[in-house]
Design a protein around this motif. Structure first.
Motif, PDB file in Angstrom:
ATOM      1  N   LYS A  90      11.893  -6.417 -10.368  1.00 46.31           N
ATOM      2  CA  LYS A  90      12.366  -5.618 -11.505  1.00 46.31           C
ATOM      3  C   LYS A  90      11.227  -4.907 -12.227  1.00 46.31           C
ATOM      4  N   HIS A  91       9.982  -5.207 -11.849  1.00 45.21           N
ATOM      5  CA  HIS A  91       8.803  -4.575 -12.453  1.00 45.21           C
ATOM      6  C   HIS A  91       8.802  -4.736 -13.973  1.00 45.21           C
ATOM      7  N   GLU A  92       9.101  -5.960 -14.430  1.00 46.04           N
ATOM      8  CA  GLU A  92       9.155  -6.208 -15.866  1.00 46.04           C
ATOM      9  C   GLU A  92       7.760  -6.186 -16.493  1.00 46.04           C
ATOM     10  N   ASP A  93       6.738  -6.593 -15.745  1.00 51.47           N
ATOM     11  CA  ASP A  93       5.378  -6.613 -16.281  1.00 51.47           C
ATOM     12  C   ASP A  93       4.611  -5.330 -15.974  1.00 51.47           C
ATOM     13  N   VAL A  94       4.889  -4.754 -14.825  1.00 52.98           N
ATOM     14  CA  VAL A  94       4.173  -3.558 -14.393  1.00 52.98           C
ATOM     15  C   VAL A  94       5.198  -2.479 -14.059  1.00 52.98           C
ATOM     16  N   PRO A  95       5.196  -1.387 -14.820  1.00 54.78           N
ATOM     17  CA  PRO A  95       6.173  -0.327 -14.525  1.00 54.78           C
ATOM     18  C   PRO A  95       5.852   0.358 -13.194  1.00 54.78           C
ATOM     19  N   LEU A  96       6.825   1.038 -12.663  1.00 53.73           N
ATOM     20  CA  LEU A  96       6.632   1.782 -11.417  1.00 53.73           C
ATOM     21  C   LEU A  96       5.588   2.881 -11.625  1.00 53.73           C
ATOM     22  N   GLU A  97       4.770   3.063 -10.617  1.00 51.39           N
ATOM     23  CA  GLU A  97       3.723   4.083 -10.661  1.00 51.39           C
ATOM     24  C   GLU A  97       4.329   5.476 -10.558  1.00 51.39           C
ATOM     25  N   LYS A  98       3.668   6.431 -11.197  1.00 48.94           N
ATOM     26  CA  LYS A  98       4.095   7.825 -11.099  1.00 48.94           C
ATOM     27  C   LYS A  98       3.389   8.526  -9.951  1.00 48.94           C
ATOM     28  N   ASP A  99       2.214   8.024  -9.588  1.00 43.36           N
ATOM     29  CA  ASP A  99       1.469   8.572  -8.457  1.00 43.36           C
ATOM     30  C   ASP A  99       2.217   8.236  -7.168  1.00 43.36           C
ATOM     31  N   PHE A 100       2.427   9.239  -6.308  1.00 42.77           N
ATOM     32  CA  PHE A 100       3.225   9.047  -5.095  1.00 42.77           C
ATOM     33  C   PHE A 100       2.658   7.964  -4.191  1.00 42.77           C
ATOM     34  N   ALA A 101       1.352   7.966  -3.958  1.00 45.59           N
ATOM     35  CA  ALA A 101       0.740   6.973  -3.058  1.00 45.59           C
ATOM     36  C   ALA A 101       0.913   5.561  -3.616  1.00 45.59           C
ATOM     37  N   GLU A 102       0.691   5.412  -4.897  1.00 40.08           N
ATOM     38  CA  GLU A 102       0.863   4.097  -5.527  1.00 40.08           C
ATOM     39  C   GLU A 102       2.334   3.676  -5.514  1.00 40.08           C
ATOM     40  N   PHE A 103       3.210   4.642  -5.742  1.00 42.84           N
ATOM     41  CA  PHE A 103       4.644   4.366  -5.709  1.00 42.84           C
ATOM     42  C   PHE A 103       5.064   3.898  -4.315  1.00 42.84           C
ATOM     43  N   ALA A 104       4.525   4.543  -3.277  1.00 43.94           N
ATOM     44  CA  ALA A 104       4.835   4.159  -1.896  1.00 43.94           C
ATOM     45  C   ALA A 104       4.378   2.734  -1.626  1.00 43.94           C
ATOM     46  N   THR A 105       3.193   2.386  -2.119  1.00 41.70           N
ATOM     47  CA  THR A 105       2.677   1.020  -1.945  1.00 41.70           C
ATOM     48  C   THR A 105       3.574   0.019  -2.662  1.00 41.70           C
ATOM     49  N   GLN A 106       3.969   0.352  -3.886  1.00 40.23           N
ATOM     50  CA  GLN A 106       4.868  -0.542  -4.620  1.00 40.23           C
ATOM     51  C   GLN A 106       6.200  -0.696  -3.891  1.00 40.23           C
ATOM     52  N   SER A 107       6.692   0.389  -3.316  1.00 35.42           N
ATOM     53  CA  SER A 107       7.955   0.322  -2.580  1.00 35.42           C
ATOM     54  C   SER A 107       7.843  -0.596  -1.372  1.00 35.42           C
ATOM     55  N   GLU A 108       6.722  -0.515  -0.659  1.00 39.11           N
ATOM     56  CA  GLU A 108       6.498  -1.408   0.479  1.00 39.11           C
ATOM     57  C   GLU A 108       6.434  -2.853   0.009  1.00 39.11           C
ATOM     58  N   ASN A 109       5.752  -3.089  -1.102  1.00 43.86           N
ATOM     59  CA  ASN A 109       5.674  -4.442  -1.658  1.00 43.86           C
ATOM     60  C   ASN A 109       7.064  -4.943  -2.044  1.00 43.86           C
ATOM     61  N   ASP A 110       7.879  -4.056  -2.604  1.00 40.57           N
ATOM     62  CA  ASP A 110       9.239  -4.437  -2.972  1.00 40.57           C
ATOM     63  C   ASP A 110      10.062  -4.828  -1.741  1.00 40.57           C
ATOM     64  N   GLU A 111       9.837  -4.131  -0.629  1.00 41.09           N
ATOM     65  CA  GLU A 111      10.540  -4.477   0.612  1.00 41.09           C
ATOM     66  C   GLU A 111      10.155  -5.877   1.079  1.00 41.09           C
ATOM     67  N   VAL A 112       8.881  -6.209   0.973  1.00 42.89           N
ATOM     68  CA  VAL A 112       8.416  -7.549   1.345  1.00 42.89           C
ATOM     69  C   VAL A 112       9.034  -8.585   0.418  1.00 42.89           C
ATOM     70  N   LEU A 113       9.025  -8.297  -0.876  1.00 39.93           N
ATOM     71  CA  LEU A 113       9.624  -9.223  -1.837  1.00 39.93           C
ATOM     72  C   LEU A 113      11.121  -9.389  -1.582  1.00 39.93           C
ATOM     73  N   ASP A 114      11.777  -8.316  -1.222  1.00 32.90           N
ATOM     74  CA  ASP A 114      13.207  -8.379  -0.914  1.00 32.90           C
ATOM     75  C   ASP A 114      13.450  -9.293   0.291  1.00 32.90           C
ATOM     76  N   TYR A 115      12.612  -9.139   1.320  1.00 28.16           N
ATOM     77  CA  TYR A 115      12.733  -9.995   2.501  1.00 28.16           C
ATOM     78  C   TYR A 115      12.507 -11.460   2.116  1.00 28.16           C
ATOM     79  N   LEU A 116      11.461 -11.720   1.329  1.00 26.76           N
ATOM     80  CA  LEU A 116      11.170 -13.095   0.909  1.00 26.76           C
ATOM     81  C   LEU A 116      12.309 -13.661   0.060  1.00 26.76           C
ATOM     82  N   GLY A 117      12.886 -12.830  -0.793  1.00 28.03           N
ATOM     83  CA  GLY A 117      14.015 -13.273  -1.602  1.00 28.03           C
ATOM     84  C   GLY A 117      15.224 -13.613  -0.754  1.00 28.03           C
TER      85      GLY A 117
END
Length: 112
Positions: free
Chosen positions: A30-57
């Motif tokens: 939910k990114h309660e502590d760290v908001p989503l990045e506005k930079d595209f590259a950083e946003f892409a990295t966060q999205s990949e991390n979210d996919e991993v977290l989704d799998y782990l969940g």
């Protein structure tokens, strides 16, 4: 059921640990502590991390379901009996995977 009281306690502990893990994963997604990045590259990295977290969940939720089912089998007196063939599940298997619902032979045939 009395013979499996210790196993049941261990399964309850596993359930609590899984619940804690799911709370942390949900919090991170939910990114309660760290908001989503506005930079595209950083946003892409966060999205990949979210996919991993989704799998782990999803994996934690599936394991949680298996643990709950094992507790229900203990409570109903069906714990330690293979749900497919009806034979006893070896003690060593239950010690290794306490939420096993199948003997090694049936689990192998079922691809588990």
């Amino acid at each position: 059921m009395k013979e499996y009281e210790e196993v049941r306690s261990h399964l309850i502990e596993m359930l609590e640990e899984l619940d804690d893990r799911l709370v942390k994963i949900t919090h991170d997604v939910k990114h309660e502590d760290v908001p989503l990045e506005k930079d595209f590259a950083e946003f892409a990295t966060q999205s990949e991390n979210d996919e991993v977290l989704d799998y782990l969940g999803n994996a934690a939720r599936a394991e949680r379901d298996r643990v709950q089912q094992a507790i229900a089998r203990i409570d109903s007196g069906e714990y330690g009996i293979c749900e497919l063939c009806g034979d006893p599940i070896k003690k060593e298997r239950l010690e290794a995977v306490p939420y096993s619902s199948m003997c090694v032979k049936c689990a192998s045939q079922a691809g588990c």
